[in-house]
Design an enzyme around this catalytic site. Structure first.
Site: not given
Length: 366
Positions: A10-12, A39, A202
């Site tokens: 994940g993480c945007a 995300r 990220n």
């Protein structure tokens, strides 16, 4: 249920820089982040914007989060001893269904009263002191002509809460998801900043303990309960205090493995060995892709194995960085060039300059 939220891929992250200095609406960045909604997880989102306070461009803009509003009088007394407070106000917000309750956010435009040493070093000492010794109050932004807006929520909801569609900046960076290995809380959301540096990330910094102890040797105090905080302080240490060119940061933060260095030809081999030995405590281990905003520019970096994605794109004077190409194409359907960053690669853009693509170390600049 927590493990259902902790998707490791994940993480945007997203960044946009107008290299001719013209300012871009925050609405553009919010749209790009909304494309990467999946995300995120609603536990953290935030934005850093540069060029948003032109009328106060010579003043330090402190954005302060008050988990405990009762700390405000004490903190303002402390600030008045060290700064002239030219203006103090509640950061404007609008009611949103997604975020019905949130902490108090105050911004202060400050002029340092005077110091015997370096002015920026004094501001850093103040930020460290407040975050360590004023429980319930956190300085989340401390640069000039820039600001960080962040909290618990999806990034598009944080953007709506802080009315970021009403701001314009020549550079924006943004993040969606929560602080790594930490419960989601307002001060722990990305971006993290110090002076005019800001960082979104990220991945996970598995070397956090080593990096934190290394930074303590230089007077930095990590108090925001997440690994990403060390990246912001390392950038300040290397670039501002030690004068390391931004283009070299990949050779330090994502240094090649020793066997790769040993296989290099001279004089490159000696240079990389010297950087690795000198800044061993600054090496970041773990999977990561990072976007850093700085006065007049923005750069992206991925880890030395490339375990997290990052694309760079260009359209005339506009430079983009993102976790996904889809985010770029949401706001620029026809980029002139799109590239995937290679392992350990740095890509840099500056106002008034062409983008520098790739990590290149020149001995003449050592």
């Amino acid at each position: 249920m927590e493990r259902l939220w902790r998707v490791p891929s994940g993480c945007a992250v997203f960044g946009i820089l107008n290299q001719d200095g013209r300012r871009i609406s925050g609405e553009t960045v919010i749209r790009a982040m909304a494309v990467m909604h999946e995300r995120s997880n609603g536990l953290g989102g935030g934005f850093a914007a540069y060029g948003i306070y032109p009328e106060y461009s010579e003043l330090y803009a402190f954005h302060v989060l008050y988990d405990d509003p009762h700390r405000r009088p004490d903190l303002e007394t402390y600030l008045k001893e060290r700064f002239v407070i030219e203006k103090a106000e509640i950061i404007p917000t609008r009611k949103t269904r997604a975020i019905p309750a949130y902490p108090l956010f105050i911004r202060y435009f400050l002029r340092l009263r005077g110091t015997e040493g370096d002015e920026e070093d004094e501001v850093v000492r103040v930020v460290m002191d407040i975050n360590a010794h004023f429980p319930g109050a956190y300085v989340i932004s401390s640069g000039k002509n820039m600001g960080i807006f962040k909290g618990v929520g999806y990034p598009e909801d944080i953007g709506e809460l802080f009315r970021l569609d009403e701001y314009e900046g020549y550079c924006w960076i943004a993040h969606g998801r929560f602080p790594t290995n930490t419960a989601g809380w307002w001060g722990g959301a990305h971006p993290f900043g110090l002076l005019s540096f800001s960082v979104v990330h990220n991945g996970e910094i598995s070397s956090y303990g080593i990096n934190r102890r290394y930074l303590q040797n230089f007077g930095y105090c990590c108090t925001l309960q997440t690994d990403t905080e060390v990246i912001a302080y390392l950038v300040d240490l290397l670039v501002r205090r030690h004068g390391v060119p931004v283009e070299w940061l990949g050779a330090i933060l994502a240094a090649p493995f020793w066997e790769q260095i040993d296989a290099m030809e001279e004089p490159k081999k000696s240079l990389y060995r010297a950087l690795r030995i000198t800044y061993g405590g600054a090496l970041l281990n773990g999977p990561f892709s990072i976007i850093v905003g700085f006065p007049g520019g923005m750069f992206g970096l991925v880890d030395r194995i490339k375990l997290r994605p990052m694309v760079a794109a260009w359209k005339r004077e506009v430079f983009y960085l993102a976790s996904e190409e889809a985010a770029v194409r949401e706001v620029e359907p026809s980029p002139e060039r799109v590239v995937e960053l290679r392992a350990g690669e740095v890509v840099v853009g500056r106002v008034g300059e062409k983008v520098i693509h790739g990590q290149k170390l020149a001995l003449s600049r050592v």
